[in-house]
Design a protein around this motif. Structure first.
Motif, PDB file in Angstrom:
ATOM      1  N   PRO A 289       0.793  -1.230   0.000  1.00  0.00           N
ATOM      2  CA  PRO A 289       0.000   0.000   0.000  1.00  0.00           C
ATOM      3  C   PRO A 289       0.827   1.284   0.000  1.00  0.00           C
ATOM      4  CG  PRO A 289       0.026  -0.961   2.195  1.00  0.00           C
ATOM      5  CD  PRO A 289       0.712  -1.935   1.295  1.00  0.00           C
ATOM      6  N   ILE A 290       2.091   1.207   0.379  1.00  0.00           N
ATOM      7  CA  ILE A 290       2.927   2.404   0.484  1.00  0.00           C
ATOM      8  C   ILE A 290       3.687   2.610  -0.818  1.00  0.00           C
ATOM      9  CG2 ILE A 290       4.798   3.528   1.750  1.00  0.00           C
ATOM     10  CD1 ILE A 290       4.009   1.787   4.170  1.00  0.00           C
ATOM     11  N   ALA A 291       3.419   3.730  -1.485  1.00  0.00           N
ATOM     12  CA  ALA A 291       3.988   3.970  -2.811  1.00  0.00           C
ATOM     13  C   ALA A 291       5.513   3.914  -2.820  1.00  0.00           C
ATOM     14  CB  ALA A 291       3.506   5.320  -3.344  1.00  0.00           C
ATOM     15  N   GLU A 292       6.151   4.468  -1.802  1.00  0.00           N
ATOM     16  CA  GLU A 292       7.609   4.529  -1.765  1.00  0.00           C
ATOM     17  C   GLU A 292       8.253   3.150  -1.651  1.00  0.00           C
ATOM     18  OE1 GLU A 292       8.343   7.197   1.474  1.00  0.00           O
ATOM     19  OE2 GLU A 292       8.456   8.947   0.149  1.00  0.00           O
ATOM     20  N   LEU A 293       7.469   2.136  -1.263  1.00  0.00           N
ATOM     21  CA  LEU A 293       8.007   0.783  -1.109  1.00  0.00           C
ATOM     22  C   LEU A 293       7.732  -0.100  -2.329  1.00  0.00           C
ATOM     23  CD1 LEU A 293       7.163   0.071   2.652  1.00  0.00           C
ATOM     24  CD2 LEU A 293       9.238   1.055   1.660  1.00  0.00           C
ATOM     25  N   ARG A 294       7.333   0.518  -3.436  1.00  0.00           N
ATOM     26  CA  ARG A 294       7.040  -0.228  -4.661  1.00  0.00           C
ATOM     27  C   ARG A 294       8.212  -0.207  -5.646  1.00  0.00           C
ATOM     28  NH1 ARG A 294       1.163   2.728  -5.251  1.00  0.00           N
ATOM     29  NH2 ARG A 294       0.218   1.800  -3.380  1.00  0.00           N
TER      30      ARG A 294
END
Length: 331
Positions: A289-294
């Motif tokens: 769900p966290i964009a920075e972890l994609r």
């Protein structure tokens, strides 16, 4: 009924006789997929492709904003906004934005894409004056320090013109001139390349039940039409870039279909740009769900795009993308 031709790109070192380069770049192909709406696809040898289509597929692309389209280019995303989906607010001040630009230049990006209006799903319009106030000081400061190619990410002709006066060398219009038709004239008069992106609907409502007859072929038709409009406005065809618009009025299924068939867009005869970095469909598939972890998912998409001959990758994670592409191409 319209017939479409999609090169089947390959990068293997074992290149058969009769194979031809895709867009004068690093991929080659010896087979072409023939597509029609409502009909089964089939393959033909590349040499059986109509001559004019084959020429568009194979012709080397002209430089765009001094960038070589014969190799992959990394476009670093710099959102000077309070509300972008991944990094909204982080670089809203001129000082923080310039510092981020310096980091991305150090990472080896080929072009910076600077935007002052979020176009994430649900975003509202920003006034022309506010958008100019956000982007122009950043562009001017970066330009004073570097000769890096700079893209202005805007739908508005006044913003594009102000950005080019400040030092921008490329216009990235997510509305493909649909929001402000004058943006094509501004680009033509400045002899500045322009990227035309497909979007269904406006940011505030584009993810409300988007539908297509055939998403890849529908987008191809749309972009072909927008290219002709830009040419009529005075833009050189060789200076037009196309973007299928991942996430702009598309479901997860639409996005995946575009990525599988993205080599079709080389048949338009223009460089192809892809902006899929950190987007929601990556999070949905990877349950992140966290964009920075994609980052991992974004790199997978980037490498897939490079294997399909995509010339410009618009990304947040510039250092990681540069490293991944360098290794993949070295291998």
């Amino acid at each position: 009924m319209t017939v479409y031709y999609r090169a089947i790109p390959r990068t293997d070192q074992a290149k058969p006789e009769g194979a031809v380069a895709l867009a004068g770049g690093w991929c080659w192909f010896d087979q072409v997929e023939v597509l029609q709406k409502g009909a089964a696809a089939h393959l033909i040898p590349a040499r059986e492709t109509p001559h004019d289509v084959l020429q568009r597929m194979t012709s080397p692309r002209a430089d765009i904003a001094s960038l070589d389209m014969g190799s992959p280019n990394i476009m670093g995303i710099l959102n000077v906004t309070p509300d972008s989906f991944s990094d909204g607010g982080k670089f809203a001040s001129t000082a923080s934005a310039v510092e981020q630009a310096e980091r991305m230049i150090s990472d080896g990006v080929n072009i910076l894409d600077i935007g002052g209006e979020s176009t994430r799903p649900g975003a509202l319009d920003v006034s022309i004056s506010d958008e100019i106030a956000r982007v122009v000081p950043v562009i001017a400061t970066v330009r004073a320090q570097s000769d890096i190619a700079i893209s202005i990410d805007t739908r508005k002709s006044d913003v594009a013109q102000a950005a080019m006066h400040a030092g921008a060398t490329f216009v990235n219009d997510v509305s493909a001139m649909g929001f402000d038709a004058k943006i094509a004239t501004v680009a033509a008069q400045a002899k500045t390349p322009i990227c035309l992106m497909h979007a269904q609907g406006q940011p505030k409502d584009m993810q409300v039940d988007p539908r297509y007859e055939n998403v890849v072929l529908d987008i191809y038709d749309y972009l072909a039409h927008r290219i002709e409009i830009a040419v009529q406005a005075g833009v050189e065809r060789a200076q037009i870039v196309v973007d299928p618009g991942i996430g702009f009025g598309k479901t997860q299924g639409h996005n995946l279909a575009i990525l599988r068939g993205i080599s079709l867009f080389h048949s338009l005869g223009c460089p192809v740009l892809l902006g899929a970095s950190r987007k929601k469909f990556i999070g949905d598939i990877t349950q992140e769900p966290i964009a920075e972890l994609r980052v991992g998912g974004s790199l997978a998409v980037a490498l897939k795009a490079v294997s399909q001959g995509v010339q410009i990758l618009r990304v947040h994670d510039t250092k990681e993308t540069k490293q991944a592409i360098r290794l993949a191409q070295k291998i």
